[in-house]
Design a protein around this motif. Structure first.
Motif, short mmCIF file in Angstrom:
data_model
loop_
_atom_site.label_atom_id
_atom_site.label_comp_id
_atom_site.label_asym_id
_atom_site.label_seq_id
_atom_site.Cartn_x
_atom_site.Cartn_y
_atom_site.Cartn_z
N UNK A 147 31.26 35.25 44.11
CA UNK A 147 32.64 35.21 43.63
C UNK A 147 33.22 36.60 43.38
N UNK A 148 32.42 37.65 43.55
CA UNK A 148 32.94 39.00 43.35
C UNK A 148 33.79 39.44 44.53
N UNK A 149 34.62 40.48 44.28
CA UNK A 149 35.49 40.99 45.33
C UNK A 149 34.67 41.49 46.51
N UNK A 169 34.78 46.02 40.71
CA UNK A 169 35.79 44.97 40.53
C UNK A 169 35.98 44.57 39.07
N UNK A 170 35.40 45.35 38.15
CA UNK A 170 35.61 45.11 36.73
C UNK A 170 34.62 44.19 36.07
N UNK A 187 33.21 38.50 33.38
CA UNK A 187 34.42 38.78 34.17
C UNK A 187 35.37 39.69 33.40
N UNK A 188 36.11 40.49 34.15
CA UNK A 188 37.21 41.30 33.61
C UNK A 188 36.80 42.14 32.41
N UNK A 189 35.65 42.79 32.53
CA UNK A 189 35.22 43.68 31.45
C UNK A 189 36.18 44.87 31.33
#
Length: 237
Positions: A147-149, A169-170, A187-189
């Motif tokens: 699921x990562x970029x 990708x964060x 996610x979104x760290x």
């Protein structure tokens, strides 16, 4: 085009064309009683002299080179993933004799857990490898989660029994050091990527830095953010 041809040299004509792979055919060897080919889909295939498929094996990346041993019983195969394998032509059993990254190594971290003779490396090729300092071989290779970029690369790593990595990708991802399997993902760290990371001495917390100057403190077990600090104006390195 993924095929190879058999030619009659005396008659100057092609007698047979064999479709071997849907991807590129990168290497070919003619031995005493078979033809060995290396394919872009990561397979090595052996064919009889009449073009009949005898067997195949799968390696970790596109096969880009083949070289036979003097007795023609074994083949050395190199892949685009940085591996060199020693293949028995008759049984198609193989052992990996060399592994490496295929792009710049940007971070190195020694294991701060129980096993002090291991270290991990992160590379621009999108992989993290754990190395054994006793045998000088690779224990495991970790990659981005599905699921990562696409094209995400690890930018920082910490190693204390498990692998903790910050990605472009964060995301912060934990992998097993033994198998390379992904354990969990945060996610979104940081928007724009995780540029720096450090683990606390008791391994209960970790700090991350981002490209916009943020420093964030996380609790390891729950993966919740405890504190958000913002004093820098440039990326935290």
């Amino acid at each position: 085009s993924g095929d190879y041809v058999i030619c009659n040299l005396k008659a100057h004509r092609i007698t047979q064309a064999i479709k071997a792979t849907r991807q590129s055919l990168n290497a070919i060897l003619t031995l005493a009683n078979c033809v060995v080919i290396g394919c872009g889909d990561g397979t090595i295939k052996t064919y009889s002299m009449s073009g009949e498929l005898l067997g195949e094996l799968h390696l970790d990346g596109p096969v880009i080179g083949l070289s036979s041993s003097p007795d023609k019983l074994e083949v050395l195969a190199s892949t685009a993933a940085g591996s060199v394998a020693r293949v028995n032509v008759a049984t198609l059993k193989y052992i990996l004799i060399s592994e490496s990254h295929t792009n710049a190594v940007i971070k190195v971290a020694f294991d701060r857990g129980q096993q002090k003779d291991r270290f991990a490396t992160a590379s621009v090729d999108g992989t993290i490898k754990v190395w054994d300092l006793v045998e000088y071989n690779v224990i495991s290779t970790s990659r981005a989660r599905k699921e990562q970029d696409r094209g995400a690369v690890p930018m920082c790593i910490e190693f204390a029994d498990i692998l903790l990595s910050g990605w472009s990708d964060g995301k912060v991802v934990a992998h097993s050091a033994e198998t390379g399997e992904s354990l969990w993902c945060l996610d979104n760290a940081h928007p724009g990527g995780v540029t720096a990371m450090v683990l606390s001495h008791n391994r209960r917390f970790f700090l991350t830095g981002g490209p916009q100057g943020e420093v964030r403190l996380w609790e390891m077990r729950s993966r919740t953010m405890i504190s958000h600090l913002k004093e820098h104006k440039q990326p935290v390195t």
